[in-house]
Motif scaffolding. Structure first.
Motif, PDB file in Angstrom:
ATOM      1  N   GLY A   5      10.916  36.863   8.851  1.00  0.00           N
ATOM      2  CA  GLY A   5      10.395  36.143   7.678  1.00  0.00           C
ATOM      3  C   GLY A   5       8.903  35.888   7.787  1.00  0.00           C
ATOM      4  N   ASN A   6       8.442  35.482   8.968  1.00  0.00           N
ATOM      5  CA  ASN A   6       7.011  35.246   9.164  1.00  0.00           C
ATOM      6  C   ASN A   6       6.196  36.514   8.992  1.00  0.00           C
ATOM      7  N   PHE A  22       6.992  39.149   7.269  1.00  0.00           N
ATOM      8  CA  PHE A  22       7.016  39.496   5.845  1.00  0.00           C
ATOM      9  C   PHE A  22       5.950  38.714   5.076  1.00  0.00           C
ATOM     10  N   TRP A  23       5.918  37.381   5.249  1.00  0.00           N
ATOM     11  CA  TRP A  23       4.967  36.558   4.501  1.00  0.00           C
ATOM     12  C   TRP A  23       3.530  36.844   4.903  1.00  0.00           C
ATOM     13  N   ILE A  24       3.292  37.125   6.177  1.00  0.00           N
ATOM     14  CA  ILE A  24       1.933  37.452   6.628  1.00  0.00           C
ATOM     15  C   ILE A  24       1.462  38.759   6.000  1.00  0.00           C
ATOM     16  N   ILE A  53       2.539  40.147   3.186  1.00  0.00           N
ATOM     17  CA  ILE A  53       2.331  39.926   1.752  1.00  0.00           C
ATOM     18  C   ILE A  53       1.003  39.205   1.510  1.00  0.00           C
ATOM     19  N   PHE A  54       0.698  38.188   2.337  1.00  0.00           N
ATOM     20  CA  PHE A  54      -0.548  37.445   2.156  1.00  0.00           C
ATOM     21  C   PHE A  54      -1.758  38.326   2.439  1.00  0.00           C
ATOM     22  N   PHE A  90       1.108  30.165  -1.477  1.00  0.00           N
ATOM     23  CA  PHE A  90       1.813  30.382  -0.219  1.00  0.00           C
ATOM     24  C   PHE A  90       2.105  29.086   0.523  1.00  0.00           C
ATOM     25  N   PRO A 142       6.196  28.678   0.895  1.00  0.00           N
ATOM     26  CA  PRO A 142       6.794  29.461   1.985  1.00  0.00           C
ATOM     27  C   PRO A 142       6.375  28.973   3.375  1.00  0.00           C
ATOM     28  N   ILE A 143       5.146  28.487   3.518  1.00  0.00           N
ATOM     29  CA  ILE A 143       4.699  27.964   4.812  1.00  0.00           C
ATOM     30  C   ILE A 143       5.499  26.717   5.173  1.00  0.00           C
ATOM     31  N   GLN A 159       8.939  27.769   6.271  1.00  0.00           N
ATOM     32  CA  GLN A 159       8.919  28.363   7.607  1.00  0.00           C
ATOM     33  C   GLN A 159       8.757  27.296   8.687  1.00  0.00           C
TER      34      GLN A 159
END
Length: 75
Positions: free
Chosen positions: A11-12, A14-16, A18-19, A54, A57-58, A61
């Motif tokens: 998950g981390n 993925f979000w990194i 995307i950002f 974001f 999501p942070i 997480q």
């Protein structure tokens, strides 16, 4: 590693990704979708708006991390 830690890392990552992709698109574009020429100030505002998007999501997480740490320390 437990499954919950593996999913947390996935998950981390993925979000990194995307950002970073979103920030790269914002910073490297010359003209936005409305046809406005992007100045460094406008790019910074767009990056701040992206960062605000974001925050949720942070927070999720971080809560997930705390839960994983509590569960791992109880075993």
């Amino acid at each position: 590693m437990k499954k919950r830690w593996i999913f947390w890392w996935i998950g981390n990552i993925f979000w990194i990704i995307i950002f970073v992709v979103g920030a790269s698109i914002i910073w490297l574009r010359k003209v936005d979708g409305a046809g406005v020429t992007q100045t460094p100030e406008l790019k910074l505002v767009a990056l701040i708006v992206l960062l605000i998007g974001f925050i949720l999501p942070i927070i999720i997480q971080v809560i997930w991390l705390i839960v994983n740490l509590i569960i791992s320390s109880n075993k």
